[in-house]
Design a protein around this motif. Structure first.
Motif, PDB file in Angstrom:
ATOM      1  N   ALA A 189       0.800  -1.226   0.000  1.00 22.78           N
ATOM      2  CA  ALA A 189       0.000   0.000   0.000  1.00 22.78           C
ATOM      3  C   ALA A 189       0.832   1.275   0.000  1.00 22.78           C
ATOM      4  CB  ALA A 189      -0.942  -0.004   1.205  1.00 22.78           C
ATOM      5  N   GLU A 190       1.912   1.292   0.773  1.00 24.23           N
ATOM      6  CA  GLU A 190       2.611   2.561   0.991  1.00 24.23           C
ATOM      7  C   GLU A 190       3.327   3.080  -0.247  1.00 24.23           C
ATOM      8  OE1 GLU A 190       4.380   2.540   5.281  1.00 24.23           O
ATOM      9  OE2 GLU A 190       3.849   0.494   4.733  1.00 24.23           O
ATOM     10  N   ASP A 191       3.864   2.185  -1.061  1.00 25.72           N
ATOM     11  CA  ASP A 191       4.549   2.636  -2.278  1.00 25.72           C
ATOM     12  C   ASP A 191       3.828   2.193  -3.548  1.00 25.72           C
ATOM     13  OD1 ASP A 191       5.067  -0.042  -2.169  1.00 25.72           O
ATOM     14  OD2 ASP A 191       7.247   0.128  -2.215  1.00 25.72           O
ATOM     15  N   GLN A 192       2.699   1.456  -3.370  1.00 27.26           N
ATOM     16  CA  GLN A 192       1.887   1.008  -4.508  1.00 27.26           C
ATOM     17  C   GLN A 192       2.695   0.142  -5.475  1.00 27.26           C
ATOM     18  OE1 GLN A 192      -1.701   2.594  -5.072  1.00 27.26           O
ATOM     19  NE2 GLN A 192      -1.263   2.489  -2.893  1.00 27.26           N
ATOM     20  N   LYS A 193       3.614  -0.658  -4.931  1.00 23.62           N
ATOM     21  CA  LYS A 193       4.456  -1.512  -5.765  1.00 23.62           C
ATOM     22  C   LYS A 193       4.483  -2.923  -5.196  1.00 23.62           C
ATOM     23  CE  LYS A 193       7.424   2.261  -7.377  1.00 23.62           C
ATOM     24  NZ  LYS A 193       8.800   2.800  -7.463  1.00 23.62           N
ATOM     25  N   GLY A 194       5.028  -3.848  -5.989  1.00 22.93           N
ATOM     26  CA  GLY A 194       5.151  -5.221  -5.530  1.00 22.93           C
ATOM     27  C   GLY A 194       3.803  -5.892  -5.349  1.00 22.93           C
ATOM     28  N   ALA A 195       3.778  -6.948  -4.529  1.00 23.61           N
ATOM     29  CA  ALA A 195       2.550  -7.716  -4.306  1.00 23.61           C
ATOM     30  C   ALA A 195       2.380  -8.008  -2.819  1.00 23.61           C
ATOM     31  CB  ALA A 195       2.591  -9.022  -5.092  1.00 23.61           C
ATOM     32  N   SER A 196       1.146  -7.882  -2.359  1.00 27.46           N
ATOM     33  CA  SER A 196       0.803  -8.223  -0.980  1.00 27.46           C
ATOM     34  C   SER A 196      -0.598  -8.824  -0.987  1.00 27.46           C
ATOM     35  CB  SER A 196       0.874  -6.987  -0.076  1.00 27.46           C
ATOM     36  OG  SER A 196      -0.177  -6.091  -0.370  1.00 27.46           O
ATOM     37  N   VAL A 197      -1.199  -8.946   0.183  1.00 28.63           N
ATOM     38  CA  VAL A 197      -2.540  -9.536   0.265  1.00 28.63           C
ATOM     39  C   VAL A 197      -3.487  -8.622   1.031  1.00 28.63           C
ATOM     40  CG1 VAL A 197      -1.859 -11.953   0.053  1.00 28.63           C
ATOM     41  CG2 VAL A 197      -1.841 -10.876   2.301  1.00 28.63           C
ATOM     42  N   GLN A 198      -4.735  -8.699   0.649  1.00 30.36           N
ATOM     43  CA  GLN A 198      -5.818  -8.063   1.403  1.00 30.36           C
ATOM     44  C   GLN A 198      -6.783  -9.170   1.798  1.00 30.36           C
ATOM     45  OE1 GLN A 198      -7.993  -4.998  -0.657  1.00 30.36           O
ATOM     46  NE2 GLN A 198      -9.420  -4.671   1.032  1.00 30.36           N
ATOM     47  N   VAL A 199      -6.712  -9.563   3.060  1.00 29.11           N
ATOM     48  CA  VAL A 199      -7.541 -10.653   3.569  1.00 29.11           C
ATOM     49  C   VAL A 199      -8.880 -10.094   4.041  1.00 29.11           C
ATOM     50  CG1 VAL A 199      -7.753 -12.348   5.440  1.00 29.11           C
ATOM     51  CG2 VAL A 199      -5.600 -12.132   4.186  1.00 29.11           C
ATOM     52  N   ILE A 200      -9.953 -10.824   3.768  1.00 33.18           N
ATOM     53  CA  ILE A 200     -11.288 -10.470   4.255  1.00 33.18           C
ATOM     54  C   ILE A 200     -11.531 -11.283   5.525  1.00 33.18           C
ATOM     55  CG2 ILE A 200     -13.720 -10.233   3.676  1.00 33.18           C
ATOM     56  CD1 ILE A 200     -11.699  -8.668   1.869  1.00 33.18           C
ATOM     57  N   PHE A 201     -11.320 -10.642   6.663  1.00 37.10           N
ATOM     58  CA  PHE A 201     -11.358 -11.345   7.940  1.00 37.10           C
ATOM     59  C   PHE A 201     -12.789 -11.669   8.367  1.00 37.10           C
ATOM     60  CE2 PHE A 201      -7.343  -8.944   8.260  1.00 37.10           C
ATOM     61  CZ  PHE A 201      -6.480  -9.955   8.656  1.00 37.10           C
ATOM     62  N   PRO A 202     -12.989 -12.811   9.033  1.00 39.01           N
ATOM     63  CA  PRO A 202     -14.310 -13.120   9.587  1.00 39.01           C
ATOM     64  C   PRO A 202     -14.615 -12.259  10.808  1.00 39.01           C
ATOM     65  CG  PRO A 202     -12.730 -14.826  10.195  1.00 39.01           C
ATOM     66  CD  PRO A 202     -12.022 -13.902   9.245  1.00 39.01           C
ATOM     67  N   GLY A 203     -15.894 -12.019  11.052  1.00 35.48           N
ATOM     68  CA  GLY A 203     -16.322 -11.235  12.206  1.00 35.48           C
ATOM     69  C   GLY A 203     -16.975 -12.106  13.262  1.00 35.48           C
ATOM     70  N   GLY A 204     -17.192 -11.511  14.435  1.00 37.24           N
ATOM     71  CA  GLY A 204     -17.910 -12.186  15.507  1.00 37.24           C
ATOM     72  C   GLY A 204     -17.046 -12.870  16.538  1.00 37.24           C
ATOM     73  N   ASP A 205     -15.753 -13.012  16.284  1.00 37.33           N
ATOM     74  CA  ASP A 205     -14.863 -13.729  17.203  1.00 37.33           C
ATOM     75  C   ASP A 205     -14.216 -12.784  18.208  1.00 37.33           C
ATOM     76  OD1 ASP A 205     -14.171 -16.709  15.977  1.00 37.33           O
ATOM     77  OD2 ASP A 205     -14.716 -15.267  14.428  1.00 37.33           O
ATOM     78  N   LYS A 206     -13.928 -13.325  19.390  1.00 34.67           N
ATOM     79  CA  LYS A 206     -13.096 -12.619  20.352  1.00 34.67           C
ATOM     80  C   LYS A 206     -11.659 -12.582  19.828  1.00 34.67           C
ATOM     81  CE  LYS A 206     -16.319 -12.032  23.491  1.00 34.67           C
ATOM     82  NZ  LYS A 206     -16.855 -10.679  23.780  1.00 34.67           N
ATOM     83  N   LEU A 207     -10.969 -11.493  20.112  1.00 36.01           N
ATOM     84  CA  LEU A 207      -9.580 -11.319  19.698  1.00 36.01           C
ATOM     85  C   LEU A 207      -8.725 -11.000  20.916  1.00 36.01           C
ATOM     86  CD1 LEU A 207     -10.174  -8.908  16.661  1.00 36.01           C
ATOM     87  CD2 LEU A 207      -9.940 -11.396  16.554  1.00 36.01           C
ATOM     88  N   THR A 208      -7.488 -11.451  20.889  1.00 36.61           N
ATOM     89  CA  THR A 208      -6.519 -11.104  21.926  1.00 36.61           C
ATOM     90  C   THR A 208      -5.293 -10.512  21.241  1.00 36.61           C
ATOM     91  OG1 THR A 208      -7.277 -13.034  23.177  1.00 36.61           O
ATOM     92  CG2 THR A 208      -5.290 -11.923  23.961  1.00 36.61           C
ATOM     93  N   THR A 209      -4.827  -9.373  21.744  1.00 39.37           N
ATOM     94  CA  THR A 209      -3.733  -8.647  21.102  1.00 39.37           C
ATOM     95  C   THR A 209      -2.628  -8.368  22.111  1.00 39.37           C
ATOM     96  OG1 THR A 209      -5.191  -7.631  19.471  1.00 39.37           O
ATOM     97  CG2 THR A 209      -3.121  -6.497  19.926  1.00 39.37           C
ATOM     98  N   ILE A 210      -1.386  -8.613  21.688  1.00 39.28           N
ATOM     99  CA  ILE A 210      -0.239  -8.452  22.584  1.00 39.28           C
ATOM    100  C   ILE A 210       0.933  -7.802  21.860  1.00 39.28           C
ATOM    101  CG2 ILE A 210      -0.836 -10.504  23.930  1.00 39.28           C
ATOM    102  CD1 ILE A 210       1.550 -11.927  22.495  1.00 39.28           C
ATOM    103  N   ASN A 211       1.898  -7.391  22.600  1.00 40.71           N
ATOM    104  CA  ASN A 211       3.280  -7.200  22.182  1.00 40.71           C
ATOM    105  C   ASN A 211       4.109  -7.003  23.432  1.00 40.71           C
ATOM    106  OD1 ASN A 211       5.530  -7.114  20.508  1.00 40.71           O
ATOM    107  ND2 ASN A 211       4.472  -5.876  18.971  1.00 40.71           N
ATOM    108  N   MET A 212       5.401  -6.825  23.261  1.00 39.78           N
ATOM    109  CA  MET A 212       6.264  -6.677  24.431  1.00 39.78           C
ATOM    110  C   MET A 212       7.513  -5.903  24.051  1.00 39.78           C
ATOM    111  SD  MET A 212       7.842 -10.527  24.723  1.00 39.78           S
ATOM    112  CE  MET A 212       6.384 -11.360  24.112  1.00 39.78           C
ATOM    113  N   SER A 213       8.129  -5.306  25.046  1.00 41.86           N
ATOM    114  CA  SER A 213       9.459  -4.728  24.893  1.00 41.86           C
ATOM    115  C   SER A 213      10.388  -5.511  25.805  1.00 41.86           C
ATOM    116  CB  SER A 213       9.478  -3.247  25.278  1.00 41.86           C
ATOM    117  OG  SER A 213      10.817  -2.780  25.315  1.00 41.86           O
ATOM    118  N   ASN A 214      11.177  -6.378  25.205  1.00 44.52           N
ATOM    119  CA  ASN A 214      12.094  -7.171  26.012  1.00 44.52           C
ATOM    120  C   ASN A 214      13.211  -6.325  26.601  1.00 44.52           C
ATOM    121  OD1 ASN A 214      11.544 -10.284  25.941  1.00 44.52           O
ATOM    122  ND2 ASN A 214      10.913  -9.494  23.951  1.00 44.52           N
ATOM    123  N   LYS A 215      13.590  -5.254  25.912  1.00 38.66           N
ATOM    124  CA  LYS A 215      14.620  -4.357  26.456  1.00 38.66           C
ATOM    125  C   LYS A 215      14.131  -3.660  27.721  1.00 38.66           C
ATOM    126  CE  LYS A 215      15.406  -1.810  22.826  1.00 38.66           C
ATOM    127  NZ  LYS A 215      16.007  -0.767  21.940  1.00 38.66           N
TER     128      LYS A 215
END
Length: 438
Positions: free
Chosen positions: A341-367
């Motif tokens: 998307a950002e440079d409008q070049k190459g190839a990527s995917v646009q997934v059509i995600f299902p709805g209705g499910d619970k989601l869990t989101t994480i990340n961490m800073s190990n430093k």
């Protein structure tokens, strides 16, 4: 999970001694019920079950156990013996430990001693107390995943790798890193013929709902890239890969001003239960590994956008997976093949995600020693061209998340409610846990 061994220590009273749960309680019968659940969730793990009635027994065996076991589960099946505290205080530099109260058995010492001690001494030990023994089984999975990560090899393809974060991750989790340059990847890329790449290009093109911007040549280049990446992973015996895709594309790291992205390669890996992560993001790679090893489902690494007007968060990226329930689940999301998307070049995917499910989101800073987590519910997809291609929309406590957001953009989202299981993993490493939606 093969080769992982967990010691299960049953804290029990001696015969003819009164106290909870009651005199001459049948510890073996109740332990068997628990272990049936534990083994069902962890079928490839080796478990050794012992019954201790004093701390001295644990002390006697501990040094020998360090060479044998990847973790210790302490089952509190009576009160006041403090065997759990012996293992908990050793856990930081010794055998990883998790503790489970068996209700109406060890509940007194769990509440009066164990829980306050873990908290005040900041011991890296998760604790559960549940009559649903599947909760104990999932607690054990934290020990198992920690052991898997310790044995993992992560391939980083970046000309100037983030050695500080890599060192912090290696220190916290024990995994190993192999660094390769763009030049080494491109050498393998040039060895891949168009005929060889055509197999993947046709597979992706045939499965897509549509091909919007990319040319056939763009998709062939993505397929050649995929084959080169997998060959390099095989050479390094790597369990995961993360590539500095933006730097290599934007600053000609791939040579000849090629704007090639590993988006379709990572998409293919997720179909097969393998792991590729964008932007040489070490923390997000580790978070994705935790999710995959814990749940069997892929994590969706994204650049989130918050909309407080609708109480929604939009998880957006140009790499996404269609097998959001895991590679062995027949449910598969539809997708389009798009440009990056950002440079409008190459190839990527646009997934059509299902709805209705619970989601869990994480990340961490190990430093910095913290991990963040929030929950949401998938409601659909955002179709705007601005931002990244795949956009999963979810309802959430948007204002709370906005105010509590920890300082990095990427987050990793999994379909399903795995909040307490992931928190147990973070506790096992002594990370400060920030619940962004509270």
């Amino acid at each position: 999970m093969k080769g992982i061994k967990i010691k299960v220590v049953v804290q029990a009273k001696k015969e003819n001694v009164a106290g909870w749960p009651h005199i001459n309680f049948n510890y073996e019968k109740e332990t068997a019920k628990i272990m049936d659940c534990v083994r069902a969730e962890n079928p490839e793990v080796i478990f050794d079950v012992v019954k201790y009635t004093s701390v001295s027994e644990a002390e006697r065996d501990y040094e020998a156990d360090r060479a044998v076991y990847d973790g210790v589960l302490v089952l509190l099946m009576t009160n006041w013996l403090k065997i759990d505290l012996f293992y908990a205080r050793k856990a930081k530099d010794g055998i990883p430990c998790a503790i489970a109260d068996v209700p109406f058995c060890g509940s007194g010492s769990t509440l009066a001693v164990t829980s306050p001690t873990l908290r005040t001494e900041k011991l890296p030990v998760p604790l559960v107390a549940s009559r649903d023994y599947r909760d104990i089984a999932w607690l054990v999975r934290a020990l198992v995943v920690s052991a898997q990560i310790k044995k993992a090899v992560i391939l980083v393809i970046k000309n100037n790798p983030d050695t500080e974060t890599m060192a912090a991750v290696a220190q916290n989790w024990g995994c190993h890193f192999i660094v390769k340059s763009a030049e080494e990847l491109m050498k393998l890329f040039h060895q891949v013929s168009e005929k060889e790449a055509q197999v993947f290009a046709e597979k992706w093109s045939g499965a897509a709902l549509s091909i919007v911007e990319p040319s056939a040549g763009d998709i062939i280049e993505s397929a050649r890239m995929h084959i080169a990446i997998t060959k390099l992973m095989e050479e390094c015996e790597a369990d995961a890969v993360t590539i500095d895709c933006l730097e290599l594309s934007y600053f000609e790291g791939y040579e000849n001003n090629r704007h090639m992205y590993p988006c379709l390669s990572y998409f293919q890996m997720a179909d097969q239960g393998k792991l590729g992560v964008c932007e040489a993001d070490i923390d997000s790679t580790l978070s994705s590994m935790l999710i995959l090893y814990l749940t069997g489902r892929p994590g969706f690494v994204s650049d989130p956008v918050i909309d407080t007007s609708s109480d929604e968060i939009i998880y957006a990226h140009c790499v996404a997976c269609r097998k959001v329930y895991g590679c062995h689940d027949s449910r598969t999301a539809s997708f389009h093949i798009r440009s990056h998307a950002e440079d409008q070049k190459g190839a990527s995917v646009q997934v059509i995600f299902p709805g209705g499910d619970k989601l869990t989101t994480i990340n961490m800073s190990n430093k910095d020693g913290w991990a963040c987590i929030h929950s949401a519910t998938a409601v659909g997809n955002e179709g705007l061209d601005a931002g990244c291609r795949s956009k999963l929309v979810a309802s959430c406590a948007a204002q709370k998340i906005l105010e509590n957001w920890m300082p990095m953009w990427h987050r990793v989202t999994v379909y399903g409610n795995y909040r307490k299981e992931l928190i147990n993993l973070f506790k096992l490493k002594g990370l400060e846990i920030i619940e962004e939606d509270k």
